[in-house]
Every structure is written in structure tokens, then in C-alpha cells.
Motif scaffolding. Sequence first.
Motif, PDB file in Angstrom:
ATOM      1  N   UNK A 261       4.065  43.709  -1.527  1.00  0.00           N
ATOM      2  CA  UNK A 261       4.682  43.665  -0.211  1.00  0.00           C
ATOM      3  C   UNK A 261       5.567  44.887  -0.003  1.00  0.00           C
ATOM      4  N   UNK A 262       6.371  45.220  -1.011  1.00  0.00           N
ATOM      5  CA  UNK A 262       7.259  46.372  -0.903  1.00  0.00           C
ATOM      6  C   UNK A 262       6.466  47.657  -0.734  1.00  0.00           C
ATOM      7  N   UNK A 263       5.384  47.781  -1.511  1.00  0.00           N
ATOM      8  CA  UNK A 263       4.565  48.987  -1.403  1.00  0.00           C
ATOM      9  C   UNK A 263       3.947  49.083  -0.015  1.00  0.00           C
ATOM     10  N   UNK A 264       3.447  47.955   0.489  1.00  0.00           N
ATOM     11  CA  UNK A 264       2.824  47.970   1.809  1.00  0.00           C
ATOM     12  C   UNK A 264       3.795  48.328   2.913  1.00  0.00           C
ATOM     13  N   UNK A 265       4.996  47.778   2.867  1.00  0.00           N
ATOM     14  CA  UNK A 265       5.983  48.084   3.906  1.00  0.00           C
ATOM     15  C   UNK A 265       6.438  49.533   3.849  1.00  0.00           C
ATOM     16  N   UNK A 266       6.397  50.133   2.673  1.00  0.00           N
ATOM     17  CA  UNK A 266       6.810  51.523   2.537  1.00  0.00           C
ATOM     18  C   UNK A 266       5.706  52.492   2.948  1.00  0.00           C
TER      19      UNK A 266
ATOM     20  N   UNK B  10       7.619  53.943  -8.806  1.00  0.00           N
ATOM     21  CA  UNK B  10       9.027  53.559  -8.702  1.00  0.00           C
ATOM     22  C   UNK B  10       9.916  54.787  -8.552  1.00  0.00           C
ATOM     23  N   UNK B  11       9.582  55.849  -9.278  1.00  0.00           N
ATOM     24  CA  UNK B  11      10.347  57.092  -9.154  1.00  0.00           C
ATOM     25  C   UNK B  11      10.170  57.708  -7.776  1.00  0.00           C
ATOM     26  N   UNK B  12       8.941  57.648  -7.261  1.00  0.00           N
ATOM     27  CA  UNK B  12       8.677  58.210  -5.938  1.00  0.00           C
ATOM     28  C   UNK B  12       9.455  57.470  -4.857  1.00  0.00           C
ATOM     29  N   UNK B  13       9.566  56.151  -4.977  1.00  0.00           N
ATOM     30  CA  UNK B  13      10.332  55.380  -4.003  1.00  0.00           C
ATOM     31  C   UNK B  13      11.810  55.762  -4.027  1.00  0.00           C
ATOM     32  N   UNK B  14      12.274  56.234  -5.178  1.00  0.00           N
ATOM     33  CA  UNK B  14      13.686  56.606  -5.297  1.00  0.00           C
ATOM     34  C   UNK B  14      13.983  57.976  -4.703  1.00  0.00           C
ATOM     35  N   UNK B  15      12.936  58.730  -4.354  1.00  0.00           N
ATOM     36  CA  UNK B  15      13.160  60.052  -3.768  1.00  0.00           C
ATOM     37  C   UNK B  15      13.806  59.905  -2.391  1.00  0.00           C
ATOM     38  N   UNK B  16      14.772  60.746  -2.077  1.00  0.00           N
ATOM     39  CA  UNK B  16      15.447  60.633  -0.776  1.00  0.00           C
ATOM     40  C   UNK B  16      14.536  61.085   0.365  1.00  0.00           C
TER      41      UNK B  16
END
Length: 235
Positions: A1-6, A86-92
Motif C-alpha cells: 500500500x505504501x509503495x503504491x501510494x508513493x 527503503x533508502x529511496x523513499x528516504x530521499x528528500x
Amino acid sequence: VLIGTQLRPIWAGLDDGVRWQYSIIAGAVLVAVIVTRIVWMTFYIAVMRTRFVFYLYNSSRHTGAPSAKSSLLISWCGMRGIVTLATAFALPEGFPYRDLILLTAFGVVLGTLVIQGLTLRPLIAWLALEDGDPVGHEVGWARRAAFHAALEAIDGNTSPEAELLRLEYRQLLDQAESNPDGLISSELPADPLRRQAIGAARRALFEMRQSGEIGDDAFHRLEEELDWAELSAAS
């Protein structure tokens, strides 16, 4: 779900040309990840089998190195890209090529999960792998070595107890050496006779108790001793 919303707004914000370009890059990275793992595992197994690097293979171990088929199966297993995602999601926001990094990481996760996951069972069937039981072979070799050490420890002892123990260990060693895998029976050679003798002793105790020759306290103490002896013979 988190991946899809992002990822959905990211994908929706790209034009068709950029989508196609990003898809090609993500596919190329996915292929590179899969091929790199296969090449690495093949190289690693080859090094182990040829013992080029002695610290990667313990020659004193009595287990064989994995086969080429098993290395292919190992390289095909496992989903990759989770840490990267997970690292990519943390990118600003505003990080250069953040959208491309996210889509590529998601492509690796989805590709390894779907492609490799769905083809894993057919791959296992096609490779026709057999369980060589390397642990069993190692246990068999260690068991034979342990029995030899046990016999050497009591070598020269001429007491009746040592002779009985030496006879048992020699019979166990003969069983282990006659089996390629070093397998032996789960009981000692004298255990059936020992259980028969314990049964006779137990019946004698019951008769003495019923006849009044011994009391309950003496009976229970002797019964406990026979119980422990029987458990030892049955283990």
C-alpha cells in the motif's frame, strides 16, 4: 500500500516518453541484478570446488561443496531491492533523479518477486536436485572418528568393565564402518538383552513385594533404579 501510494503520483506525473525511458532503465537494472547474482554465485561455488582460496573452503570438513545446479537455484532465490527501496523513499523531495531511483528500486522488487518467484518451482523441477545429505555424511565420519577415539582411550585396560565397554564400541564401530553414511542403530548392541534382564528383575521385585519379603519403601527405591536403567537402555 505504501509503495503504491508513493509511486502512483510519480508515474502519473511523467509523460509517455519519460515513462518509456524509465521503464527501459528499470528493466536493465533488474536484468543486471539477476545476472550479477547468478555470476557471483557461480564464481563463488567454482572457487569453493577448486579450493583456489583456502579460507573460503575448509578442506578438513568432510562435506562436499555445493553443485552448479544448487548454485543456480540459490542465485535464483530471494527478493532483492527492499533496502534500496527503503533508502529511496528516504530521499528528500527534489533529489536528482529521485523518481527514477524509486521506480527502478520498485522494478527490482517487483521483478524478482514475480518473475523469480513464479518460476522457482519449475526451476527446481527442471534441475532435478537430490538431497546429498552433507550433514549426514559429516555426522557419519565424525561418529567413526569418535568411536575410534573411545576405543583408544580404554586400550590397554584389562578390567571386565573395560572389556564390556570395548565390545559395545567395537560393535557400534563395525555398524558405522559398514554403512557408507556412518549410520548406526539407535540402540546399543546389548540393549535388547539389557531390557530383557531388567524386565526379569522387575518381575522378581513385584513377587517379593506381594509375598511381603520387602516393604513399599524398598520396592519403590529399587523400582526407581530399574526405571533409570530401562530409560538408558531405551534411549
